[in-house]
Design a protein around this motif. Structure first.
Motif, PDB file in Angstrom:
ATOM      1  N   ILE A 132      -7.012 -10.118   1.415  1.00 43.96           N
ATOM      2  CA  ILE A 132      -7.160  -9.398   0.268  1.00 43.96           C
ATOM      3  C   ILE A 132      -8.613 -10.848  -0.290  1.00 43.96           C
ATOM      4  N   GLU A 133      -8.750 -12.279   0.756  1.00 44.46           N
ATOM      5  CA  GLU A 133      -9.827 -12.495  -0.079  1.00 44.46           C
ATOM      6  C   GLU A 133     -11.100 -13.011   0.488  1.00 44.46           C
ATOM      7  N   PRO A 134     -11.689 -13.156  -0.296  1.00 48.28           N
ATOM      8  CA  PRO A 134     -13.715 -12.903   0.222  1.00 48.28           C
ATOM      9  C   PRO A 134     -13.766 -14.097   1.520  1.00 48.28           C
ATOM     10  N   ASN A 135     -14.980 -13.741   2.050  1.00 49.01           N
ATOM     11  CA  ASN A 135     -15.158 -14.491   3.002  1.00 49.01           C
ATOM     12  C   ASN A 135     -16.079 -15.778   2.662  1.00 49.01           C
ATOM     13  N   GLU A 136     -15.775 -16.673   3.008  1.00 47.62           N
ATOM     14  CA  GLU A 136     -15.665 -18.138   2.634  1.00 47.62           C
ATOM     15  C   GLU A 136     -17.465 -18.784   2.566  1.00 47.62           C
ATOM     16  N   TRP A 137     -18.286 -18.124   3.217  1.00 43.48           N
ATOM     17  CA  TRP A 137     -19.025 -18.080   3.688  1.00 43.48           C
ATOM     18  C   TRP A 137     -20.090 -17.105   2.193  1.00 43.48           C
ATOM     19  N   LEU A 138     -19.348 -15.741   2.319  1.00 39.15           N
ATOM     20  CA  LEU A 138     -20.229 -15.195   1.351  1.00 39.15           C
ATOM     21  C   LEU A 138     -19.628 -16.257  -0.248  1.00 39.15           C
ATOM     22  N   ARG A 139     -18.644 -16.583  -0.508  1.00 35.56           N
ATOM     23  CA  ARG A 139     -18.234 -16.931  -1.954  1.00 35.56           C
ATOM     24  C   ARG A 139     -19.321 -18.239  -2.211  1.00 35.56           C
ATOM     25  N   GLU A 140     -19.502 -18.721  -0.929  1.00 39.87           N
ATOM     26  CA  GLU A 140     -20.248 -19.703  -0.881  1.00 39.87           C
ATOM     27  C   GLU A 140     -21.753 -19.527  -1.743  1.00 39.87           C
ATOM     28  N   GLN A 141     -22.272 -17.974  -1.392  1.00 38.76           N
ATOM     29  CA  GLN A 141     -23.340 -17.865  -1.205  1.00 38.76           C
ATOM     30  C   GLN A 141     -23.772 -17.153  -2.139  1.00 38.76           C
ATOM     31  N   ALA A 142     -22.933 -16.282  -3.270  1.00 39.08           N
ATOM     32  CA  ALA A 142     -22.896 -15.704  -3.562  1.00 39.08           C
ATOM     33  C   ALA A 142     -23.817 -16.048  -4.953  1.00 39.08           C
ATOM     34  N   ARG A 198     -12.518  -6.446   0.804  1.00 40.64           N
ATOM     35  CA  ARG A 198     -12.198  -7.780   0.406  1.00 40.64           C
ATOM     36  C   ARG A 198     -13.411  -7.942  -0.369  1.00 40.64           C
ATOM     37  N   ASN A 199     -14.465  -8.616   0.444  1.00 37.26           N
ATOM     38  CA  ASN A 199     -15.789  -9.035   0.136  1.00 37.26           C
ATOM     39  C   ASN A 199     -16.115  -8.075  -1.215  1.00 37.26           C
ATOM     40  N   SER A 200     -16.384  -6.537  -0.920  1.00 36.74           N
ATOM     41  CA  SER A 200     -16.601  -6.230  -1.841  1.00 36.74           C
ATOM     42  C   SER A 200     -15.928  -6.093  -3.310  1.00 36.74           C
ATOM     43  N   LEU A 231     -16.878  -9.210  -5.039  1.00 45.21           N
ATOM     44  CA  LEU A 231     -18.011  -9.393  -4.848  1.00 45.21           C
ATOM     45  C   LEU A 231     -18.189  -8.849  -7.171  1.00 45.21           C
ATOM     46  N   ALA A 232     -17.766  -7.328  -6.940  1.00 39.05           N
ATOM     47  CA  ALA A 232     -17.361  -6.267  -8.385  1.00 39.05           C
ATOM     48  C   ALA A 232     -16.943  -7.345  -8.901  1.00 39.05           C
ATOM     49  N   GLY A 233     -15.604  -8.105  -8.304  1.00 38.37           N
ATOM     50  CA  GLY A 233     -15.188  -9.382  -9.453  1.00 38.37           C
ATOM     51  C   GLY A 233     -15.742 -10.464 -10.659  1.00 38.37           C
ATOM     52  N   GLN A 234     -17.212 -10.597  -9.647  1.00 32.04           N
ATOM     53  CA  GLN A 234     -18.008 -11.550 -10.076  1.00 32.04           C
ATOM     54  C   GLN A 234     -18.891 -10.513 -11.343  1.00 32.04           C
ATOM     55  N   PRO A 274     -26.617   6.442   3.708  1.00 25.30           N
ATOM     56  CA  PRO A 274     -27.738   7.301   3.231  1.00 25.30           C
ATOM     57  C   PRO A 274     -29.001   5.915   2.599  1.00 25.30           C
ATOM     58  N   TRP A 275     -29.297   4.734   3.781  1.00 25.05           N
ATOM     59  CA  TRP A 275     -29.952   3.768   2.738  1.00 25.05           C
ATOM     60  C   TRP A 275     -30.860   4.231   1.870  1.00 25.05           C
ATOM     61  N   PRO A 276     -31.174   3.953   0.846  1.00 25.07           N
ATOM     62  CA  PRO A 276     -31.429   3.533   0.019  1.00 25.07           C
ATOM     63  C   PRO A 276     -32.776   2.169   0.280  1.00 25.07           C
ATOM     64  N   GLN A 277     -34.130   3.208   0.139  1.00 25.42           N
ATOM     65  CA  GLN A 277     -35.095   1.968   0.020  1.00 25.42           C
ATOM     66  C   GLN A 277     -35.356   1.222  -0.778  1.00 25.42           C
ATOM     67  N   ALA A 278     -35.628  -0.133  -0.894  1.00 27.81           N
ATOM     68  CA  ALA A 278     -35.937  -0.909  -2.167  1.00 27.81           C
ATOM     69  C   ALA A 278     -34.967  -1.255  -3.026  1.00 27.81           C
ATOM     70  N   THR A 279     -33.794  -1.198  -3.168  1.00 30.77           N
ATOM     71  CA  THR A 279     -32.396  -0.695  -4.340  1.00 30.77           C
ATOM     72  C   THR A 279     -31.926  -1.546  -4.767  1.00 30.77           C
ATOM     73  N   TYR A 280     -31.828  -2.476  -3.225  1.00 34.11           N
ATOM     74  CA  TYR A 280     -30.545  -3.610  -4.153  1.00 34.11           C
ATOM     75  C   TYR A 280     -30.908  -5.191  -4.093  1.00 34.11           C
ATOM     76  N   ASP A 281     -30.278  -5.556  -4.813  1.00 28.38           N
ATOM     77  CA  ASP A 281     -30.358  -7.150  -4.944  1.00 28.38           C
ATOM     78  C   ASP A 281     -30.234  -7.691  -4.360  1.00 28.38           C
ATOM     79  N   GLY A 282     -29.103  -7.390  -3.193  1.00 29.78           N
ATOM     80  CA  GLY A 282     -28.067  -7.929  -2.469  1.00 29.78           C
ATOM     81  C   GLY A 282     -27.804  -7.233  -1.382  1.00 29.78           C
ATOM     82  N   VAL A 283     -27.284  -7.982  -0.415  1.00 25.35           N
ATOM     83  CA  VAL A 283     -27.016  -7.369   0.425  1.00 25.35           C
ATOM     84  C   VAL A 283     -25.828  -8.560   1.532  1.00 25.35           C
ATOM     85  N   ALA A 284     -23.915  -8.098   1.813  1.00 27.11           N
ATOM     86  CA  ALA A 284     -24.030  -8.566   2.451  1.00 27.11           C
ATOM     87  C   ALA A 284     -23.137  -8.468   3.263  1.00 27.11           C
TER      88      ALA A 284
END
Length: 212
Positions: A29-39, A57-59, A62-65, A104-114
């Motif tokens: 239930i803990e995030p991946n370490e690479w994701l934690r380092e790069q967030a 675990r990752n989403s 991220l919401a907690g941040q 349904p992938w939205p175009q040019a919508t996200y500030d980030g993708v994990a």
């Protein structure tokens, strides 16, 4: 990832539902370490997509941040567990049950993708997935990706046992050639993520920004 490729790839939803159908969280239930380092590339309030999010675990982290998080996974049992994890942490994530082609992938919508250990895809599906991830980013949006390299076939501590599903530096450079590579690093590390990923692992991490 399953160590037996045939049923996984013939029935991916069923395979992952069976793997997630337990009280414990397969990858913890803990995030991946690479994701934690790069967030740090993202700021509170920005909108992030967590791809093939599993049990959340990752989403949820991220919401907690303070990020606004969308997430999807092919396995409804995994998504149900992810919703319970989000509720237990008091955070909101917009979860969807979908596969990588059905989302349904939205175009040019996200500030980030994990995209963390998304390695069930054969080369054709992977090409579509990588293209969709890049296209879903806003100009200036940042992709954080982690996967196994072919040397993981020696370690066998997680991931699919097929070289065609693993990542190389050349593959990632080609796939994201239209983005600015901020980090591309191949390395070994001890991974302890539930019972699903455990032990010495051959990893490659990428951080790339969509050009303005």
């Amino acid at each position: 990832m399953s160590q037996n490729p045939t049923p996984s790839f013939e029935d991916p939803a069923g395979t992952w539902n069976r793997r997630f159908d337990q009280d414990d969280y397969l990858f913890g239930i803990e995030p991946n370490e690479w994701l934690r380092e790069q967030a740090h590339h993202w700021r509170a309030g920005q909108r992030i997509l967590s791809v093939a999010d599993g049990e959340g675990r990752n989403s949820v982290w991220l919401a907690g941040q303070g990020l606004q998080v969308d997430a999807f996974d092919i396995a409804e049992i995994g998504v149900a567990k992810a919703r319970r994890l989000a509720a237990s942490r008091g955070v909101a994530v917009d979860f969807t049950v979908a596969d990588c082609d059905g989302f349904p992938w939205p175009q040019a919508t996200y500030d980030g993708v994990a995209a963390i250990f998304v390695q069930f895809a054969d080369p054709a599906l992977r090409a579509r997935l990588f293209a969709n991830m890049a296209a879903s980013l806003k100009p200036g949006g940042v992709l954080v990706l982690l996967g196994y390299t072919p040397r993981q076939l020696v370690y066998r501590t997680g991931g699919p046992p097929l070289a065609s599903h693993l990542y190389t530096e050349a593959m990632l450079r080609e796939a994201f050639a239209e983005m600015d590579l901020l980090t591309l690093r191949e390395y070994d590390a001890e991974v302890a993520e539930g019972t699903g990923h455990r032990g010495r692992s051959a990893l490659i991490g990428l951080v790339a920004r969509r050009r303005q």
